[in-house]
Each structure stands twice: as structure tokens, then as C-alpha cells.
Design a protein around this motif. Sequence first.
Motif, mmCIF file in Angstrom:
data_model
loop_
_atom_site.group_PDB
_atom_site.id
_atom_site.type_symbol
_atom_site.label_atom_id
_atom_site.label_comp_id
_atom_site.label_asym_id
_atom_site.label_seq_id
_atom_site.Cartn_x
_atom_site.Cartn_y
_atom_site.Cartn_z
ATOM 1 N N UNK A 152 -3.434 14.834 -6.855
ATOM 2 C CA UNK A 152 -2.052 15.561 -8.078
ATOM 3 C C UNK A 152 -1.910 14.830 -8.998
ATOM 4 N N UNK A 153 -1.325 15.681 -9.880
ATOM 5 C CA UNK A 153 -0.886 14.935 -11.067
ATOM 6 C C UNK A 153 -0.422 13.713 -11.772
ATOM 7 N N UNK A 154 0.907 13.343 -10.328
ATOM 8 C CA UNK A 154 1.118 12.078 -10.653
ATOM 9 C C UNK A 154 0.844 10.604 -10.006
ATOM 10 N N UNK A 155 -0.684 11.271 -8.951
ATOM 11 C CA UNK A 155 -1.418 10.235 -8.541
ATOM 12 C C UNK A 155 -2.057 8.933 -9.559
ATOM 13 N N UNK A 156 -2.573 9.971 -11.018
ATOM 14 C CA UNK A 156 -2.733 8.208 -12.328
ATOM 15 C C UNK A 156 -1.591 8.213 -13.029
ATOM 16 N N UNK A 157 -0.573 8.774 -13.012
ATOM 17 C CA UNK A 157 0.774 8.469 -13.111
ATOM 18 C C UNK A 157 1.494 7.570 -12.743
ATOM 19 N N UNK A 158 1.702 7.630 -11.529
ATOM 20 C CA UNK A 158 2.111 6.061 -10.578
ATOM 21 C C UNK A 158 1.335 5.049 -11.097
ATOM 22 N N UNK A 159 -0.401 4.867 -10.449
ATOM 23 C CA UNK A 159 -0.954 4.164 -10.612
ATOM 24 C C UNK A 159 -1.139 3.232 -11.946
ATOM 25 N N UNK A 160 -0.079 4.310 -13.133
ATOM 26 C CA UNK A 160 -0.645 3.011 -14.817
ATOM 27 C C UNK A 160 0.739 3.207 -14.844
ATOM 28 N N UNK A 161 2.182 3.282 -13.944
ATOM 29 C CA UNK A 161 3.188 2.776 -14.515
ATOM 30 C C UNK A 161 3.855 2.184 -13.647
ATOM 31 N N UNK A 186 0.908 -0.975 0.479
ATOM 32 C CA UNK A 186 -0.141 0.183 0.007
ATOM 33 C C UNK A 186 0.640 1.566 0.242
ATOM 34 N N UNK A 187 0.436 2.154 -1.272
ATOM 35 C CA UNK A 187 1.258 2.871 -1.259
ATOM 36 C C UNK A 187 0.743 4.727 -0.933
ATOM 37 N N UNK A 188 1.119 5.656 -0.152
ATOM 38 C CA UNK A 188 -0.219 6.499 -0.331
ATOM 39 C C UNK A 188 0.427 7.784 -1.424
#
Length: 826
Positions: free
Chosen positions: A387-396, A380-382
Motif C-alpha cells: 500500500x502506498x502509505x506503508x512507506x509514508x507511515x514508516x518515514x513520517x 507494533x502497528x500493522x
Amino acid sequence: MKFIVFSLFFFSFLFANSSVLNEEEKAWIENNSVKIGITNLYPLSYLNKDYQRDGFANDILDLIIKKFQIKTKTVDINHGNIEYAFENGEIDLVPIINNSKISNNFGLYSSEILKIRNILFVKKEQNKINSYDDLNYKRVAIVDETGTISDIKKKYPKIKIVETQRIEESVQKLLGGSVDALIASPITVQKYLEDNLVIDLKAMPLISFEPSIFYFFSNKNKPILQSILEKGLDSISIKEQKELFDKWFLKDVADLPLILTEEEMNYLQRKASINMCVDPDWMPYEKIEDHKHIGIVADYMKEFQEKIGIPIKLVETQNWSESLEYVRNRNCDILSLVMDTKSRREYMNFTKPYITAPLVLVTKRNVTFINDLNTLENQKIGIQKDFAYNEIIRRNYPNLEVVDVEHLRVGLKKVERGELFGQVTTHLNVAYAFQEEFYGSLQISGKFDNKWYLSVGVRNDAPILLNIFEKVVNSISDENKQKIINNWVSVKYEKSIDYKLFWTILSILVFILLLILYTYILQSRYIKKLTKAKEEIEMLNSTLEKKVHLRTRELELSNRKLKIKTLELEHLNNTLDTRIKEEINNRKKQEQLLIQQSKLAEMGEMISMIAHQWRQPLSALSTVIQNIHLRYSLDKLDKEYLDKQRILSNALTEKMSKTIEDFRNFFKPNKEKHAFSIKDAISQTIFLIVDSFKSNSIKIEVQILDDIKLYGFQSELSQVLLNILTNSKDAFLEKNIENPHIIIKAKRIQTHIKILISDNAGGIGESIINKIFEPYFTTKDSYNGTGLGLYMSKIIIEQNMQGELKVKNIPQGVEFSMYIPINYKE
């Protein structure tokens, strides 16, 4: 064992340079000397007042020369003659050259040694040049040696380029008002302005041009030299490079003034103030506290406000999501710090990023450093919501279980309690948080490849406002950016233990201790030697008084001699001004005499050639007079015959008059440069002497491949041609040569024209061929030559026309060669 490995590495580094070269390269260095051609490209490469190589590129070259013990010779050359110097083997190497200036047919380029981006400079009071469009039909000076003129002409055809030879010429033209601006690199211009205390220019950093790339350029016939240079460049350390950059170039151009267009200034006057939304709780970047904007971004905004001249007003929101909604609904004009994403472009435009933030993973202190975040399965990572990178981290990183948190502090608390494995944030956010409360319990355990590129967000219905903030962001120097960050964050975060670094540091410490021990042993031996020396000094002390007394007498005698010498020098100094003035007057008289003698010599040649041109019409005129007299004697002189003879006489006298006019125009000095044809110049010169040469059976053959145009003084070139041709004629007559002939060739060699004049008059003696260009040197008797013709020809070609005039013997005769830059613009 680790200390031994470190020591071997340390000593192998110290002596690395001795093993860089192979045996063939070492032998070449031992048996050859490198001829280095120096042109004036200050401060990159030039000859200083002591006639020594100087400048940034020469300092780099000197590091290589010193490391490899290369023997060198410096050759001063004109930049326009570099190709000719390589072609004739006069030089082996040029320390700095641009690859668009010299064809690689003449040599080999090294790897890149310097890249310079050119920008625009104008006078300080100039306020009408603020964009590329403002340069249309303006006169802009640029040094031809940087090799960017052709690119600028193609991209900006409406700019009127004024080519100059040196940066000081460009600056003087701008200060004098003959050009509106100059294009050059800031490091070159500001070095010159700093050295010469020039304060009337300003840089326009938003008007920049393609960079110039510079290299070493070496002789193509000596490829081993290029190999040595490449290995030398590879051996230069980062520290050495930094020292040279700090020595020659300014570290920062400092904060540059904000230059706004009239439209942008009018927009700001109408606007009166700018409404700004921020993230209300994202320290150390920004925060709303007691209704005030604080943090790194707030400091930026204070500078932005000062530069644009109108207030930037804070619009308070409760959270980041509300700030985004305010911008969407046009309640705010700008968003202070935001990342460019596709979804946000629906209602915002973005400036160039002015803050770059690496992403890190924060965990408990008992977690070892994570090299690859893809290895974390189902952890689990908060990450903060919206935030813009919320979606990017989920995708990458699909292997991670991403949990939305309302605020960074909330996420860090959950990590501390074990509810989350880690929290994603930026390195500055976590550094600030560690300073506040989490330093003892949490640490940075990993980093992402991604970075947060943060800009000013501007409502997309205000393009002028976007342009203004783009300029504001570009005007802030790197030095000020770092200063603002340092005001808010002193990084105190933990890193995982790097055992490789630990052993390296331990090895260094052991090595230092051994050095200290070795130094102590050396000092002990030195102290023993000092003690022995002290005893010897005490023994010698007893005889010191006698030696001092003897030395004192010697000094008194030396002082007397020194006083006498001083008086002599004072007398010499008192009369120095008078002697200098006398010497200057003598020099002026000699120069005037030289010019007078040259003119007299030219007049003699002119009178001789006029005589040849007049011989035929004078003979015809004499025949006319005799015929008239004969008819009159026979009483057969009628009006019709008399009219015919009068018309014929007028035609002959007009021809003689035209001859005088042609010669007068030929020797009349030009007041202004003009474009002229090489073919016409040669033809007109031959026309003046053709009768004289025909009368002596001398043939002149002209071979001109292209009718090339030069820009300069035609009469000066004609004078040189006349001097050389008349010298050939004199040699033919003196040596009584059978079938005398002269061949004149002219051909274009890239940016120059090459003129060759050869004859079959037997050549010039090897003992005197190197003296023929000296003043007053002549092989003729005092009635036939002054020794000034070839001397004046040398001055005309090499000083007035920036070319070269040379002579060499060929089979059966001699060949003069002229190598002249064309300098002609269509």
C-alpha cells in the motif's frame, strides 16, 4: 457550576450584537443615513418590480442593517457611473463590486463576500466547442460588470470578446446566434434560465476561467462606515449564510454531460473495451466476488462505463500486488483505485482524485483516545503490504514499529488477539469491517494528519485514455458521490468519550428542563386568566343576541352599498380598454407634436446661422454686379474683365452652396454608430456658428487636452453642443454682457470623457435652474424659444449615450457638464 457557565455563554451569544460596535460607531449610525447605490447585477444585486433592493448581496447587507439599525436610502445608478456617483457624493455604498472594475481611489473594499468561478455556456446542439482551443476566433459574450474581461483577453487573446451590460443580453445574443458562447457563473446563468424557463443552453464545466471576487465598496471619506460593515460581516452566522446560499443559488449543477473530442471518440471506437485491474479484497471500496466487481468503486465504474459508452472489463487477480504487476506489464489499461506515487509514475498516469480517505488507527476498546501518534514509542502497528502509505507511515513516524500484513482482516485479528497494538486503515474500511464482525471488540483510537487521495490509474502509454477518464471523473457530481458511499457504509464505529462534550450536552439538557419548568409556571398562570375570562364571556353571552341583531342590520346596509360600488366598478371596467386606447393615442399625438416642434426650432436656428454665413458672400456678389454695371455704363466692359468677375462670382456662389451642404450634413441623422473625434465634433459645431458669434463679439475658447474618440452618433453630440452654445449667445444678447466669452473644456477621466461648457452670461436664477431640462420650459418669449432644446439634449446624453448632463451656476455665469462613457474600441 457547568450549567451556570453554559447559561452565561448562551445569553451572551443572544445579545452579542449589541456590544459589537463602539460608542463612536453607534453615534455615527444614530446621526447618519447611508445612501446605497444599486446597479443591475441579477441575482446578486438589483431593484425588483416594487423598486426595492433585492439579491444575494442585498440580503447580506440587510442582515447588517437590521442588526445595527442603520438608516438607509436607495439610489438607482448606472454601473458605468459608479465612480462619478462616489466622486460627487451621490452614494456611500455599493453592495457588490469586483475589485478589478473600480479604482480604490474612490472608496474602500470590505472583506470578501462572494467568489464566483466562471464557466462556458453554449447552445445544446453545439458539439464543436469542447476545449479552449475551440474558442479561438469565436465570438463569446461576457457581462462587463464581473471585471474578468481584461484577464480573459490577456490569457486567451484569440477569443473575440463581446461585452454586454446584463446576463439576459448575453443569453439572448447566444440564443439569437450573434455569439457562439457566453462566459458567466453557473449560479447567475442558471438562476436566469430557471426564472425564464430557458432550456436551450448547456454548461461546459471543463472550460472554466479565473473566479471573480466580490466585495462591499464604501465611500473612502467615511472609513467608520467600512468598520461597521466589517463588524456586521463578522457577526453573520454560518446558518444565516447557508440560508442565503440556499435561497439564491442552486445547490448542485447536477451530473454534467461528458463532452469528448473527435480524437477521443475515435480512440474509444478503435479500443472497443477497456481492461481494468482492481484490489480483489478491499471492502467497502472494492472486491472480486463470484467473478464480479463489487463495492463503492464498482458503482463508480458503472457510471464511468455508461458515460464513455464502451465496456470496462474486469481482469481478475489474486491480490493487490498482482494487480500492480498486471498494470506494469500492460495486461490492464487502468487500475480502478490507486494513490499517485513517484515509483508508480514509471508505468502509470493518474486522474484527479475522486475518493479521499482519512487514515485512522484501530485498537482494542480499552485504549484511550490518542491525540498525538508520535507519543507511541515502539508500538507494533500493522499496515497492508504494497500500500502506498506503508512507506509514508514508516518515514513520517519513525517511533512506530510497522509490521506488514497481507490483508486488513488479518491485521484486525492480530489487534484483537494482542499481537499488534493497532492497525492503520481508512475510516470507510474500518466502518465496513465493524459492520461485519469487529464492532464489539475494536475501536478507532486515533487519526493521522495524512489522507489517502485515490485516483484512476491509467497506463502511461495511453495519454488519450487519461484525458477521457479525467473528464469522466470531473463529470460526477458531489451528490452522486455521497449517494454511492451511502449505499455501502453506514458508519458505526466507536469514539473515545469526550467529557467536554458530555458536560455540554448535560448542561443543555438541564437548561431545557428549566425552560420546561418555567413554561409550566407560565401556563398555570395563563390557565387561571383563561378561567376568569370564560366567566366574563358567559356573563356577556346574555346580551349577545341583541348585538348580533344590530350587527346584522349594519351588514345588510353595507351589502347594499357594496352592490352599488360593484356596479360602478363593472361599468368602469367595461370602458377601461377604450379609455386606455384613447390615452395611448393622445400620448402618441403629443410625442409627434413634440418632435415636430423640436425640428421647427432646429430649422429656425439653422436658417439664422445660414443667414450669417451668407451675409459676406452676398455682399461681395452685390459688389461684383455693381462693378459690371458701372463698367458697362462707362463703355469699358471688355471680355477679360467679364471673365474675371464671372470666376469671382462662381467662387462666391460655391462658398454659399458649401455652406448649405455643411448645414444639411450637420442636421442629417446618422443611421449607424461610428467612431468620431471629440475635437472634430466641437470644431465642426463652432464652424457653423462662428460668423453669428463673431458678429456679436462673442469669443469661444476651446481647451482639449487629448483628442479622445467616442463611439456613437456625432450629429447627436453636435446638436447638444449647438443647443447649449446658442442658449449662451441668447443670454449674452438679452443681458447686454460686456466682453462675452465661452470656454469649452474636454478631458478624459478613466473610462469616461468630461465636457465642460461655461460662460459669463450672469447665470440662471436659482428658482428655475432645476426646471430648465423640462419640456416646454423657457425663459424666452414665444417667438424665440420652444423650451425643447435642453430637454432633447438631456435625452440624447442620458438615454442615447448612457451619460449624464448637469448644470450649475458659477461666478459670473453658468457651467454645463457632460459625463459620457467612451465605449470606443481600437
